[in-house]
Design a protein around this motif. Structure first.
Motif, PDB file in Angstrom:
ATOM      1  N   ILE A  83       1.798 -27.982  -7.234  1.00 50.61           N
ATOM      2  CA  ILE A  83       3.014 -28.761  -6.971  1.00 50.61           C
ATOM      3  C   ILE A  83       3.532 -29.406  -8.256  1.00 50.61           C
ATOM      4  CG2 ILE A  83       3.936 -30.767  -5.747  1.00 50.61           C
ATOM      5  CD1 ILE A  83       2.047 -30.016  -3.434  1.00 50.61           C
ATOM      6  N   SER A  84       2.630 -29.725  -9.154  1.00 51.13           N
ATOM      7  CA  SER A  84       3.039 -30.238 -10.462  1.00 51.13           C
ATOM      8  C   SER A  84       2.514 -29.249 -11.498  1.00 51.13           C
ATOM      9  CB  SER A  84       2.457 -31.629 -10.698  1.00 51.13           C
ATOM     10  OG  SER A  84       2.823 -32.082 -11.985  1.00 51.13           O
ATOM     11  N   HIS A 109       7.509 -31.169 -11.314  1.00 56.58           N
ATOM     12  CA  HIS A 109       6.597 -32.305 -11.478  1.00 56.58           C
ATOM     13  C   HIS A 109       6.184 -32.885 -10.125  1.00 56.58           C
ATOM     14  CE1 HIS A 109       8.374 -31.860 -15.456  1.00 56.58           C
ATOM     15  NE2 HIS A 109       7.282 -32.430 -15.916  1.00 56.58           N
ATOM     16  N   SER A 110       7.006 -32.671  -9.099  1.00 54.73           N
ATOM     17  CA  SER A 110       6.621 -33.098  -7.748  1.00 54.73           C
ATOM     18  C   SER A 110       7.043 -32.055  -6.723  1.00 54.73           C
ATOM     19  CB  SER A 110       7.261 -34.449  -7.403  1.00 54.73           C
ATOM     20  OG  SER A 110       6.631 -35.497  -8.111  1.00 54.73           O
ATOM     21  N   GLU A 209      18.632 -38.107 -14.862  1.00 55.35           N
ATOM     22  CA  GLU A 209      17.509 -38.300 -13.936  1.00 55.35           C
ATOM     23  C   GLU A 209      17.658 -37.374 -12.732  1.00 55.35           C
ATOM     24  OE1 GLU A 209      16.398 -42.590 -12.920  1.00 55.35           O
ATOM     25  OE2 GLU A 209      17.481 -41.926 -11.150  1.00 55.35           O
ATOM     26  N   ALA A 213      10.946 -36.402  -6.184  1.00 58.01           N
ATOM     27  CA  ALA A 213      10.014 -37.525  -6.200  1.00 58.01           C
ATOM     28  C   ALA A 213       9.491 -37.838  -7.601  1.00 58.01           C
ATOM     29  CB  ALA A 213       8.839 -37.250  -5.256  1.00 58.01           C
ATOM     30  N   SER A 214       9.510 -36.854  -8.499  1.00 52.69           N
ATOM     31  CA  SER A 214       9.031 -37.134  -9.857  1.00 52.69           C
ATOM     32  C   SER A 214      10.053 -37.956 -10.624  1.00 52.69           C
ATOM     33  CB  SER A 214       8.780 -35.834 -10.626  1.00 52.69           C
ATOM     34  OG  SER A 214       9.991 -35.297 -11.123  1.00 52.69           O
ATOM     35  N   SER A 215      11.308 -37.909 -10.151  1.00 54.58           N
ATOM     36  CA  SER A 215      12.368 -38.692 -10.780  1.00 54.58           C
ATOM     37  C   SER A 215      12.425 -38.431 -12.280  1.00 54.58           C
ATOM     38  CB  SER A 215      12.117 -40.173 -10.501  1.00 54.58           C
ATOM     39  OG  SER A 215      13.186 -40.960 -10.928  1.00 54.58           O
ATOM     40  N   ARG A 265      20.803 -36.296 -10.387  1.00 53.35           N
ATOM     41  CA  ARG A 265      21.428 -37.260  -9.493  1.00 53.35           C
ATOM     42  C   ARG A 265      22.060 -38.438 -10.227  1.00 53.35           C
ATOM     43  NH1 ARG A 265      17.199 -41.085  -6.097  1.00 53.35           N
ATOM     44  NH2 ARG A 265      16.752 -42.563  -7.757  1.00 53.35           N
ATOM     45  N   SER A 276      11.082 -42.753 -21.417  1.00 50.58           N
ATOM     46  CA  SER A 276      10.441 -42.472 -20.135  1.00 50.58           C
ATOM     47  C   SER A 276       9.107 -41.760 -20.369  1.00 50.58           C
ATOM     48  CB  SER A 276      11.351 -41.569 -19.297  1.00 50.58           C
ATOM     49  OG  SER A 276      11.370 -40.265 -19.850  1.00 50.58           O
ATOM     50  N   ARG A 277       8.366 -41.580 -19.291  1.00 51.11           N
ATOM     51  CA  ARG A 277       7.050 -40.944 -19.393  1.00 51.11           C
ATOM     52  C   ARG A 277       7.146 -39.575 -20.051  1.00 51.11           C
ATOM     53  NH1 ARG A 277       4.055 -36.539 -16.303  1.00 51.11           N
ATOM     54  NH2 ARG A 277       1.895 -37.193 -16.330  1.00 51.11           N
ATOM     55  N   GLU A 278       8.210 -38.813 -19.714  1.00 52.37           N
ATOM     56  CA  GLU A 278       8.329 -37.448 -20.230  1.00 52.37           C
ATOM     57  C   GLU A 278       8.852 -37.402 -21.661  1.00 52.37           C
ATOM     58  OE1 GLU A 278       7.039 -35.105 -18.370  1.00 52.37           O
ATOM     59  OE2 GLU A 278       6.789 -36.409 -16.635  1.00 52.37           O
TER      60      GLU A 278
END
Lengths: 427, 353
Positions: A83-84, A109-110, A209, A213-215, A265, A276-278
């Motif tokens: 899934i990720s 990622h999700s 973004e 769910a991983s946003s 979105r 961000s994390r990524e």
């Protein structure tokens, strides 16, 4: 309908294991070596007598069953969970440059979500004159553009830093696809919201973004956002596939795939990178001394021979041979590709199927003659900035082996006398 | 970070900034975003803390929240399970052969931790944590990295006082200075004296098997396939009385509910153990009996006691897993709606049962 064509080529597994090595070249269907009359010609074949499928049998057509091995593949041990995770485009088996959506690599990622056009909303907020909400239908009312671009994951070839590891072009170089996108420029949407409020645009950013769910979110410098980014809703003429961000994804030409936010979105104009994390813990490139590069967005020039390659052995023995592959650069257009058969001692210039196009895959061919001897096949791309694709040793010299991302080194396939190929590293 | 990003802007791009937006034609499409809508989606946190909501949480509380919401993948001590990310440790390893990149050893900004936990975690149940819980988890991750004591309270007030060890460990992309000037030579002949193979992928043997061969085999035996399918179809038909109760609409509804479970469980063809056990034939099966899965102590005890996963037991478990079985590894809060529970059980019954 029966299937009588089965006995021609030995299976690829047999090739890989070497079981069918002896004389394999002679078996493959080459009409010239026929000892007697070919029953495929002298005997009436069922497909020449019976009826085929009707027009409505497959309202949306898929490849014929004989091509069922030309599919995306996953390397299970790479990630904790599918899934990720990521899978790989079967570039070894494709030709031309356009990647069919159904076999273009996926990276989630999700997980890939099912988002209806009716439920789709796109927000533009932050330092804009008027924050806006668009529906999917709104987007289709802006002027549209069409562009062909490659999308490459920054981690493509990332498993090869420490040495030759995965045995197939699909696995070493398959985190790439190339599609014709239809969409609205990001510039058009930003201007619709108005950028006067943002003031001097030189130090501004656009944060994008996704709706899953991983946003997943990334910060893009304003000059790139206004230059060539596309808010895309079609690929290769049809709606994006779910796994590529249906109904709307961002296209960031030439830059690493993680920035091509799927299920887009929100677009926020900011005066800083969100970090961000990524764009901090991931997609940063650690150098030998332990410091790490960040904001390494552009994908440098790269190429790979897709055939022959480990999954595409030479089956026809010595004589005419087509060596082919792909080249691309995120910093412009490919101008030249050279091919070496001796591991980089000597090079000859390949033929580009078409002149290189900006930030799109370029197909190259070397129409040659195989003498049946071993080869150490390499390809080397050049782009219109004058950049020459480096060797792995050159890259390691600058970066060490821990960068994970942005490995655009020259790839070597060792082709043996039976035509089998293996991923190797050479001195 | 000594360099400004402006230095790396290519001159070609600079011109895009000049064409004044003021001149741009507007289409009058879309509508103005409402403040409530912006508030709902605009939740990213900047490195300077902009965007942080009021709230607080301590590391001690964070440990409890972490154990429930995060430990199933990241381990009780943030040390990571299986291939899931390790969040603690690794300090001083970044220049090693195999660096361990964690929040403590690698991440430059604490804002990223808060932002990511708040927006994207827990995996499979994102955006379910309160602001205080996110502060507490963030505090616990700091504690796991020996950066704070267990009574440390993190809040929007003191957030910027915390600096992560690797904050200065990043440089902006310098390929234009370190690589582009030297990666520009294309030798054509006599480029090196000798070439030796120094490493072979076949030695490692980590490439997935070629499934294509199986596809070819399937194609070859195709003429026999219909017969095999008929046999397969005939078998369930004989069991029809036991299956008659299945409500396919409910099964479909259950498939949707099962999305909440998918991050840890698989069901159907090829189902196997992941973070949680594979769930084929689970309805009516003995408790704690899925082959190869490492169960929690209470689950093992239930298995030894000979308990069975009847529909009633499953329903009670799904409603409140940790209340039903204290100490279970299943870190799921439970399904609140009875309709969802009934649907997901029906879905499970349709998979192998």
């Amino acid at each position: 309908m029966t299937d009588d064509t089965k006995d021609f080529a030995p299976s690829r597994r047999q090739f890989l294991s070497g079981a069918a090595a002896a004389g394999a070249g002679a078996v493959a269907g080459t009409a010239a070596s026929a000892a007697g009359p070919d029953p495929l010609i002298t005997e009436k074949q069922p497909w020449a007598q019976e009826l085929g499928a009707g027009v409505d049998e497959t309202p949306y057509g898929l490849p014929i069953k004989y091509e069922s091995d030309v599919v995306r593949r996953n390397v299970e041990w790479l990630t904790a969970d599918p899934i990720s995770s990521i899978n790989f485009t079967p570039i070894h088996a494709l030709d031309g440059t356009i990647t069919p959506q159904g076999c273009a690599f996926e990276r989630h990622h999700s997980g890939a979500i099912e988002l209806r056009k009716e439920d789709y909303r796109l927000m533009i907020n932050g330092l804009v004159d008027k924050p806006l909400i668009f529906t999917y239908d709104d987007l289709e009312r802006f002027p549209r553009e069409n562009h062909v671009y490659f999308c490459e994951c920054a981690a493509n070839t990332g498993m090869e830093w420490a040495g030759a590891q995965l045995n197939g072009a699909q696995f070493t170089h398959g985190m790439v696809h190339n599609m014709e996108y239809t969409g609205v420029t990001l510039r058009t949407l930003l201007e619709e919201a108005g950028l006067d409020t943002a003031g001097d645009l030189k130090d501004k950013w656009v944060y994008v973004e996704g709706a899953d769910a991983s946003s997943n979110g990334r910060s893009i410098p304003m000059e790139k956002a206004l230059d060539d980014c596309l808010v895309a809703f079609k690929a290769n003429g049809e709606a994006l596939r779910m796994e590529h961000g249906y109904p709307v994804r961002l296209v960031v030409p030439g830059w690493e795939g993680n920035m091509w936010v799927k299920w887009l979105r929100r677009i926020e104009v900011t005066d800083h990178a969100v970090e961000s994390r990524e764009e901090t813990s991931k997609y940063t490139d650690t150098l030998e001394d332990g410091t790490s590069r960040k904001w390494t967005w552009a994908m440098d020039a790269k190429s790979v021979i897709t055939s022959p390659s480990p999954q595409m052995p030479i089956k026809h023995g010595k004589g005419p041979l087509v060596i082919t592959g792909l080249a691309w650069t995120g910093r412009g257009a490919i101008t030249r590709v050279d091919v070496s058969k001796d591991g980089g001692k000597t090079w000859e210039t390949a033929r580009l199927a078409k002149p290189g196009e900006k930030m799109a895959l370029t197909r190259f061919y070397l129409d040659t003659t195989w003498d049946g001897e071993e080869m150490l096949l390499q390809s080397r791309a050049m782009d219109d900035t004058g950049y020459v694709q480096p060797t792995k040793a050159q890259l390691r010299e600058v970066r060490g082996e821990n960068s994970i991302y942005h490995n655009n080194c020259i790839q070597t396939w060792w082709v043996n006398k039976d035509g089998e190929a293996e991923n190797v590293e050479v001195s | 970070m000594s360099k400004s990003r402006n230095l790396i802007i290519s001159t070609a791009l600079a011109s895009t900034l000049v064409a004044g937006p003021a001149l741009a034609e507007k289409f009058g499409l879309g509508r103005e975003a409402l403040p409530e809508e912006i508030a709902a989606w605009n939740v990213d946190i900047a490195p300077d803390g902009t965007g942080l909501p009021a709230g607080s949480g301590d590391a001690f509380t964070g440990e409890e929240v972490f154990a429930e919401a995060c430990a199933i993948c990241h381990g009780d001590f943030a040390e990571g399970r299986d291939n899931w990310p390790k969040l603690a440790g690794g300090e001083g390893t970044l220049a090693d052969k195999d660096p361990l990149k964690t929040v403590g050893s690698y991440w430059p900004y604490l804002s990223t931790v808060w932002d990511y936990v708040n927006r994207s975690m827990p995996f499979g149940n994102a955006q379910s944590l309160t602001a205080d819980e996110v502060y507490a988890i963030t505090a616990y991750i700091l504690y796991s990295n020996d950066l704070v004591d267990d009574d440390f309270v993190l809040s929007n007030e003191n957030f910027m006082d915390v600096e992560l060890p690797n904050a200065e460990g990043f440089i902006i992309d310098d390929r234009a200075e370190t690589e582009y000037p030297i990666f520009n030579v294309a030798c054509m002949s006599d480029c090196k004296e000798s070439v030796e193979i120094t490493m072979r992928a076949a030695v490692l043997d980590v490439t997935p098997e070629d499934e294509g061969t199986e596809a070819e085999e399937v194609a070859q035996t195709e003429t026999e396939a219909p017969a095999a399918e008929e046999v397969a179809a005939a078998e369930p038909a004989e069991e029809a009385p036991a299956m008659a109760a299945l409500d396919m609409e409910l099964v479909a509804a259950g498939e949707k509910v099962f999305k909440k479970c998918k991050s840890c469980h698989t069901v159907g063809e090829g189902a196997k153990n992941k973070t949680g056990p594979g769930l084929n034939m689970i309805v009516g099966a003995p408790v704690g009996a899925v082959d190869g899965f490492k169960y929690s102590k209470p689950m093992k005890a239930a298995a030894e006691a000979g308990q069975t996963w009847t529909e009633e037991e499953l329903a009670a478990f799904f409603a409140a897993p940790r209340k039903y079985m204290k100490g279970t590894k299943m870190s799921f809060n439970g399904l609140k709606k009875e309709a969802d529970i009934a649907a997901v059980i029906e879905f499970l019954k349709n998979n192998g049962n």
